[in-house]
Design a protein around this motif. Structure first.
Motif, mmCIF file in Angstrom:
data_model
loop_
_atom_site.group_PDB
_atom_site.id
_atom_site.type_symbol
_atom_site.label_atom_id
_atom_site.label_comp_id
_atom_site.label_asym_id
_atom_site.label_seq_id
_atom_site.Cartn_x
_atom_site.Cartn_y
_atom_site.Cartn_z
ATOM 1 N N ALA A 227 0.985 -1.257 -0.042
ATOM 2 C CA ALA A 227 -0.019 0.205 0.159
ATOM 3 C C ALA A 227 0.950 1.128 0.104
ATOM 4 N N GLY A 228 0.765 2.309 -0.823
ATOM 5 C CA GLY A 228 1.310 3.372 -0.963
ATOM 6 C C GLY A 228 1.370 4.163 0.392
ATOM 7 N N LEU A 229 0.172 4.628 0.894
ATOM 8 C CA LEU A 229 0.165 5.484 2.000
ATOM 9 C C LEU A 229 -0.742 4.793 3.002
ATOM 10 N N VAL A 230 -0.531 4.602 4.008
ATOM 11 C CA VAL A 230 -1.312 4.124 5.350
ATOM 12 C C VAL A 230 -1.291 4.987 6.461
ATOM 13 N N THR A 231 -2.515 5.263 6.820
ATOM 14 C CA THR A 231 -2.912 6.182 8.031
ATOM 15 C C THR A 231 -3.704 5.213 8.896
ATOM 16 N N VAL A 232 -3.174 5.198 10.240
ATOM 17 C CA VAL A 232 -3.830 4.500 11.184
ATOM 18 C C VAL A 232 -4.575 5.354 12.278
ATOM 19 N N ALA A 233 -5.849 5.253 12.564
ATOM 20 C CA ALA A 233 -6.665 5.969 13.323
ATOM 21 C C ALA A 233 -6.799 4.960 14.482
ATOM 22 N N THR A 234 -6.189 5.553 15.766
ATOM 23 C CA THR A 234 -6.078 4.525 16.908
ATOM 24 C C THR A 234 -6.157 5.483 18.230
ATOM 25 N N ASP A 235 -6.106 4.567 19.335
ATOM 26 C CA ASP A 235 -5.971 5.303 20.433
ATOM 27 C C ASP A 235 -4.429 5.898 20.408
ATOM 28 N N PRO A 236 -4.511 6.890 21.145
ATOM 29 C CA PRO A 236 -3.194 7.597 21.210
ATOM 30 C C PRO A 236 -2.029 6.914 21.886
ATOM 31 N N SER A 237 -2.386 5.893 22.733
ATOM 32 C CA SER A 237 -1.498 5.328 23.531
ATOM 33 C C SER A 237 -0.599 4.346 22.511
ATOM 34 N N ASN A 238 -1.403 4.232 21.331
ATOM 35 C CA ASN A 238 -0.490 3.141 20.387
ATOM 36 C C ASN A 238 0.464 3.985 19.339
ATOM 37 N N PHE A 239 0.246 5.352 19.591
ATOM 38 C CA PHE A 239 1.199 5.889 18.431
ATOM 39 C C PHE A 239 2.718 5.721 18.523
ATOM 40 N N THR A 240 3.359 5.633 19.583
ATOM 41 C CA THR A 240 4.733 5.285 19.808
ATOM 42 C C THR A 240 5.109 3.990 19.167
ATOM 43 N N ALA A 241 4.282 2.997 19.601
ATOM 44 C CA ALA A 241 4.454 1.431 19.048
ATOM 45 C C ALA A 241 4.342 1.436 17.531
ATOM 46 N N ILE A 242 3.382 2.053 16.839
ATOM 47 C CA ILE A 242 3.150 2.045 15.891
ATOM 48 C C ILE A 242 4.531 2.511 14.730
ATOM 49 N N HIS A 243 4.700 3.932 15.561
ATOM 50 C CA HIS A 243 5.909 4.418 14.643
ATOM 51 C C HIS A 243 7.113 3.745 15.059
ATOM 52 N N SER A 244 7.340 2.844 16.132
ATOM 53 C CA SER A 244 8.442 2.180 16.427
ATOM 54 C C SER A 244 8.712 0.886 15.278
ATOM 55 N N HIS A 245 7.479 0.213 14.985
ATOM 56 C CA HIS A 245 7.343 -0.818 14.150
ATOM 57 C C HIS A 245 7.342 -0.504 12.638
ATOM 58 N N LYS A 246 6.680 0.509 12.570
ATOM 59 C CA LYS A 246 6.503 1.008 11.070
ATOM 60 C C LYS A 246 6.384 2.654 10.920
ATOM 61 N N PRO A 247 7.672 3.138 10.775
ATOM 62 C CA PRO A 247 7.922 4.524 10.687
ATOM 63 C C PRO A 247 7.099 5.097 9.481
ATOM 64 N N GLU A 248 6.843 4.126 8.351
ATOM 65 C CA GLU A 248 6.269 4.456 7.010
ATOM 66 C C GLU A 248 4.735 4.993 7.397
ATOM 67 N N ALA A 249 4.236 4.632 8.567
ATOM 68 C CA ALA A 249 2.758 4.602 8.685
ATOM 69 C C ALA A 249 2.628 6.266 9.389
ATOM 70 N N MET A 250 1.338 6.783 9.170
ATOM 71 C CA MET A 250 0.955 8.080 9.896
ATOM 72 C C MET A 250 -0.129 7.259 10.918
ATOM 73 N N VAL A 251 -0.041 8.239 11.822
ATOM 74 C CA VAL A 251 -1.319 8.163 12.797
ATOM 75 C C VAL A 251 -2.005 9.139 13.260
#
Length: 274
Positions: free
Chosen positions: A53-77
Motif C-alpha cells: 500500500a502506498g500510503l497508510v494512515t492509522v486511526a487509533t488510541d493515542p497510546s498506540n502511536f509510539t509503538a506504531i512508529h517504532s514498528h512502522k515509521p512509514e505509517a501516519m497516525v
C-alpha cells in the motif's frame, strides 16, 4: 466450490510502473486498536505496508502511536476519537475493527461516513458490534473477514452448518449489497460474485493471535494497490499469499508468527511480478 490456486498470484501481482509515486498504490485508512488491544492494529499496519500500500494512515488510541512508529515509521497516525470524515473521504480503502473492543460509537460513525465509492474491510470487533447492535452496514463495496463465531453472530448460521456453502450463500444474499466474505476456518471459504472458493493450503502452525489481523492488512494492501485486477481476485490473492508464506515458513518452523508472514511479503511477492 472452486479450489484456490497459486495462479491467482500471477493474475493479480504485477510489475510496478516506472512512472509512479506513493499515491499510485493506494491510500489505506486503518481504524482500530484500543489501548488494551493495540497489537491488532499494529499487525494490520505492518501487513498493509509490506503488502505494498502506498500510503497508510492509522486511526487509533493515542497510546498506540509510539509503538506504531517504532514498528512502522512509514505509517501516519491519528487519534480515532477525532472526526475521521476527511480521512475517510481521501482514502481508497478503509479497514475497521481489529482490536476495537466495544467502541460501537466509533463503528457507527465510520459506517455512516463511508460513501459508495469506498472499499471497506470489516474485521474483528466491528463485525461483532454490527451484529449485536444491529448497525446499518456501510455503503460501497464490502469485504467481511469473520472467523466462525463472528460469522455466526453476523449471519445467524451456526458454526456446525458453516462447512456447507448453501447456508453461507443464503446468508450473504440477505445483504442489500452482497459483500465478499472471507470465512476464516481450516480451509477458509471465500464468497464472491465470481464464485465460491476454498483455500486448500495453510495449517495449524498459523494458530496464533494476530493471524487474522495480518490477513486483513494484506487484503487492505492488495485491494488498494493493484488496479487492473477485479476486487474479488485481489481478495483471493491476499488470502492465498497469507497461507502460502505460512506454508513456506513452516518447512523449518513449528509455528509461523503473523509478523513473520508480513515481513516475508515483499520478497515473496517479487516472484510473481512480471
Amino acid at each position: 466450490m472452486k479450489s484456490l490456486t497459486e495462479e491467482i498470484l500471477y493474475k493479480v501481482i504485477n510489475k510496478r510502473l516506472n512512472q509512479s509515486h506513493k499515491g499510485t498504490y493506494g491510500r489505506v485508512l486503518i481504524i482500530g486498536g484500543t489501548s488494551q488491544f493495540g497489537g491488532a492494529v499494529i499487525m494490520n499496519t505492518i501487513a498493509a505496508i509490506n503488502a505494498g500500500a502506498g500510503l497508510v494512515t492509522v486511526a487509533t488510541d493515542p497510546s498506540n502511536f509510539t509503538a506504531i512508529h517504532s514498528h512502522k515509521p512509514e505509517a501516519m497516525v491519528i487519534n480515532f476519537n477525532d472526526d475521521l470524515t476527511a480521512y475517510i473521504n481521501t482514502s481508497d480503502v478503509i479497514l475497521i475493527g481489529s482490536g476495537l473492543g466495544n467502541r460501537v460509537d466509533l463503528v457507527q460513525a465510520v459506517f455512516s461516513a463511508i460513501s459508495e465509492k469506498k472499499i471497506t474491510i470489516i474485521d474483528g470487533s466491528a463485525l461483532t458490534l454490527a451484529a449485536e447492535k444491529h448497525l446499518s452496514w456501510p455503503k460501497g463495496q464490502l469485504i467481511l473477514t469473520p472467523h466462525q463465531m463472528e460469522w455466526q453472530r453476523v449471519s445467524g448460521v451456526p458454526i456446525t452448518q458453516q462447512p456447507f456453502e448453501a447456508f453461507n450463500l443464503l446468508a450473504r444474499n440477505k445483504f442489500t449489497t452482497k459483500p465478499i466474505i472471507v470465512l476464516k476456518q481450516f480451509h477458509s471459504q471465500i464468497y464472491t460474485d465470481d464464485g465460491i472458493y476454498e483455500l486448500p493450503i495453510g495449517g495449524p502452525y498459523q494458530a496464533t493471535g494476530g493471524m487474522g489481523d495480518t490477513l486483513a492488512g494484506i487484503i487492505a494492501g492488495f485491494t488498494a494497490q493493484f488496479k487492473t485486477a477485479t476486487l474479488s481476485d485481489k481478495v483471493l490473492a491476499a488470502v492465498y499469499i497469507h497461507s502460502a508464506i505460512a506454508d513456506e515458513l513452516a518447512k523449518t518452523q513449528y509455528v509461523t508468527l503473523p509478523t513473520q508472514i508480513s515481513h516475508a511479503l515483499p520478497t515473496f511477492m517479487k516472484k510473481y511480478a512480471d
